[in-house]
Design a protein around this motif. Structure first.
Motif, PDB file in Angstrom:
ATOM      1  N   GLU A   1       0.841  -1.188   0.000  1.00  0.00           N
ATOM      2  CA  GLU A   1       0.000   0.000   0.000  1.00  0.00           C
ATOM      3  C   GLU A   1       0.880   1.242   0.000  1.00  0.00           C
ATOM      4  OE1 GLU A   1      -3.488   1.718   2.906  1.00  0.00           O
ATOM      5  OE2 GLU A   1      -3.587  -0.386   2.272  1.00  0.00           O
TER       6      GLU A   1
ATOM      7  N   THR B   1       3.384   2.355   2.907  1.00  0.00           N
ATOM      8  CA  THR B   1       2.948   2.341   4.311  1.00  0.00           C
ATOM      9  C   THR B   1       2.630   0.948   4.822  1.00  0.00           C
ATOM     10  OG1 THR B   1       0.668   2.784   3.599  1.00  0.00           O
ATOM     11  CG2 THR B   1       2.025   4.683   4.204  1.00  0.00           C
ATOM     12  N   SER B   2       2.471  -0.017   3.915  1.00  0.00           N
ATOM     13  CA  SER B   2       2.108  -1.361   4.363  1.00  0.00           C
ATOM     14  C   SER B   2       2.611  -2.415   3.400  1.00  0.00           C
ATOM     15  CB  SER B   2       0.577  -1.473   4.495  1.00  0.00           C
ATOM     16  OG  SER B   2       0.182  -2.803   4.787  1.00  0.00           O
TER      17      SER B   2
ATOM     18  N   LYS C   1       2.243  -6.768   3.291  1.00  0.00           N
ATOM     19  CA  LYS C   1       1.697  -7.950   3.953  1.00  0.00           C
ATOM     20  C   LYS C   1       1.941  -9.189   3.100  1.00  0.00           C
ATOM     21  CE  LYS C   1      -2.167  -5.595   6.278  1.00  0.00           C
ATOM     22  NZ  LYS C   1      -3.645  -5.531   6.396  1.00  0.00           N
TER      23      LYS C   1
ATOM     24  N   PRO D   1       1.481  -8.688   8.470  1.00  0.00           N
ATOM     25  CA  PRO D   1       2.343  -7.529   8.196  1.00  0.00           C
ATOM     26  C   PRO D   1       3.813  -7.911   8.157  1.00  0.00           C
ATOM     27  CG  PRO D   1       0.714  -6.998   9.872  1.00  0.00           C
ATOM     28  CD  PRO D   1       0.632  -8.485   9.669  1.00  0.00           C
TER      29      PRO D   1
ATOM     30  N   LYS E   1       7.223  -6.492   8.789  1.00  0.00           N
ATOM     31  CA  LYS E   1       7.787  -5.345   9.508  1.00  0.00           C
ATOM     32  C   LYS E   1       9.278  -5.165   9.244  1.00  0.00           C
ATOM     33  CE  LYS E   1       4.326  -5.623  13.182  1.00  0.00           C
ATOM     34  NZ  LYS E   1       4.089  -5.782  14.635  1.00  0.00           N
TER      35      LYS E   1
END
Length: 436
Positions: free
Chosen positions: A137, A146-147, A149, A154, A156
């Motif tokens: 995303e 921002t993301s 997955k 998620p 990280k």
């Protein structure tokens, strides 16, 4: 929090290969593909906001030989893009990747969705291989991932989520809030604070954007607006003065960029075409006046600063052509500065340009953008010259102060043109589907 001119340049001025919106789509796909186990991709689906859709619909993607489309950008990014390169994500693309992408699209393994009611920049990408699904995303800013997955979990720990990256993205929003508090006098003072490293960085931007202009003038890609203007000069149908020179350089560079020539642009305010407008008209004017190199670089630095200031009000994408009203305002401020104007002349130039170009709409990135850059570049020179001669518009959309004038541009873009933006998109969609 306080910032310096170095921070403004670092966060607002950067190289970008290809039109920013399809490149952002490619970046989102490359980021998702980077966490997907294995190499064989079976399905790609993207969701984009209206302005990303509008600006990525009809512009050529660099390194593809003129291919267009959000689906193409996503597939090429997924198959061969390097997300670590951010807005130069497509630099590794070659003919083999392009051919593979065309086969993938022909097999109808990619789907594009329009988030018609979404406000603000948003790109969501889903890529599937077997039972594995990767998602990315991008929000607010073209390279702000921002993301990430993998199978709804998620991710990280990823280089794209380094503490440095996160801090820089947060700082950009803080920078915009900080800029909004500044006066024109303070913005001009920043131009005098440029150190040797800043000046060299600005000059590198000139070299980068002039490579695009030189290519456009030599080969006439896209619509060939810049080369056509040059031909008209040789035919003695028009005369080459500083206004026409500015128009030629800006449009020729846009011709090359919109045609997908694999050369980067030095962007400004998140846009490559903004960068062409912010830099090249000033570079054109310098050949007609007495100057030293430092003053020229300071003028271009001021252009970047004013562009960033107005973009803080307008947002990254809008219904109004930012090349005209944001980068154009930056360019005219820099030109007035280069010509020896004081703060009143610079303020007057911004007001003149605003009245002249505030109604220019953005109907998506395309070869025709070269015409708009020609207009913006020529008007930037004219607005500065008029101001230096005491001709300054004081009514209409302009405010009493230059700060209010620039704020009014933001109000027009974000509030006054909402329905216009919808209408533009509907017209484009109707045309697109009628061509199918």
């Amino acid at each position: 929090m306080s910032y310096t001119v170095k921070d403004i340049l670092r966060m607002e001025v950067a190289p970008a290969l290809g039109c920013t919106e399809p490149v952002a789509v490619a970046l989102g796909a490359a980021a998702a593909a980077s966490i997907l186990p294995g190499k064989d991709i079976e399905w790609i689906e993207i969701w984009v906001d209206p302005n990303i859709y509008k600006n990525a619909l009809a512009v050529s993607i660099p390194g593809t030989g003129g291919l267009i489309g959000l689906d193409t950008a996503a597939v090429i990014g997924a198959l061969g893009g390097d997300p670590a390169l951010k807005m130069e994500v497509l630099n590794p693309i070659d003919e083999k990747i392009v051919k593979k992408a065309q086969e993938f699209i022909k097999a109808k393994n990619v789907k594009v969705n329009l988030l018609s009611e979404h406000k603000g920049l948003l790109i969501k990408t889903l890529i599937r291989r077997g039972q594995d699904v990767a998602e990315s995303e991008i929000e607010h800013v073209h390279d702000n991932i921002t993301s990430l997955k993998l199978n709804n979990m998620p991710v990280k720990e990823h280089p794209l989520f380094s503490k440095k990256e996160k801090a820089e993205k947060n700082s950009l929003f803080e920078l915009e809030a900080w800029l909004k508090e500044k006066t024109l006098a303070e913005l001009i003072e920043f131009a005098y604070d440029l150190d040797a490293g800043d000046l060299e960085f600005i000059e590198e931007g000139v070299r980068v954007n002039m490579r695009l202009a030189d290519y456009g003038l030599k080969y006439g890609p896209g619509l060939g607006v810049g080369k056509t203007l040059e031909r008209l000069v040789r035919q003695r149908l028009i005369k080459k003065d500083m206004i026409l020179t500015a128009r030629m350089l800006a449009s020729a560079a846009a011709d090359a960029r919109m045609a997908g020539v694999k050369l980067p642009a030095m962007s400004s305010g998140g846009s490559g075409n903004h960068g062409l407008t912010a830099i090249l008209p000033i570079w054109a004017v310098k050949d007609f006046v007495e100057h030293d190199n430092k003053t020229v670089m300071e003028a271009i630095g001021l252009s970047h600063i004013i562009t960033a200031y107005i973009k803080a009000y307008t947002g990254r994408l809008s219904a109004v052509c930012g090349c005209s009203v944001a980068a154009g305002a930056g360019a005219t401020a820099g030109i007035a500065f280069l010509l020896g104007g004081d703060i009143n002349n610079i303020a007057g130039a911004i007001k003149n340009l605003t009245v002249d170009l505030a109604g220019v709409i953005c109907d998506g990135a395309k070869p025709g953008c070269a015409m708009k850059l020609a207009t913006a570049a020529g008007t930037a020179v004219q607005a500065a010259l008029f101001s230096l001669q005491g001709v300054i518009v004081r009514y209409g959309i302009v405010g009493i102060s230059p700060e209010q004038t620039m704020k009014n541009i933001g109000t027009l873009s974000t509030q006054g043109m909402i329905e216009t933006d919808r209408t533009i998109l509907n017209i484009m969609l109707e045309k697109q589907f009628s061509d199918i």
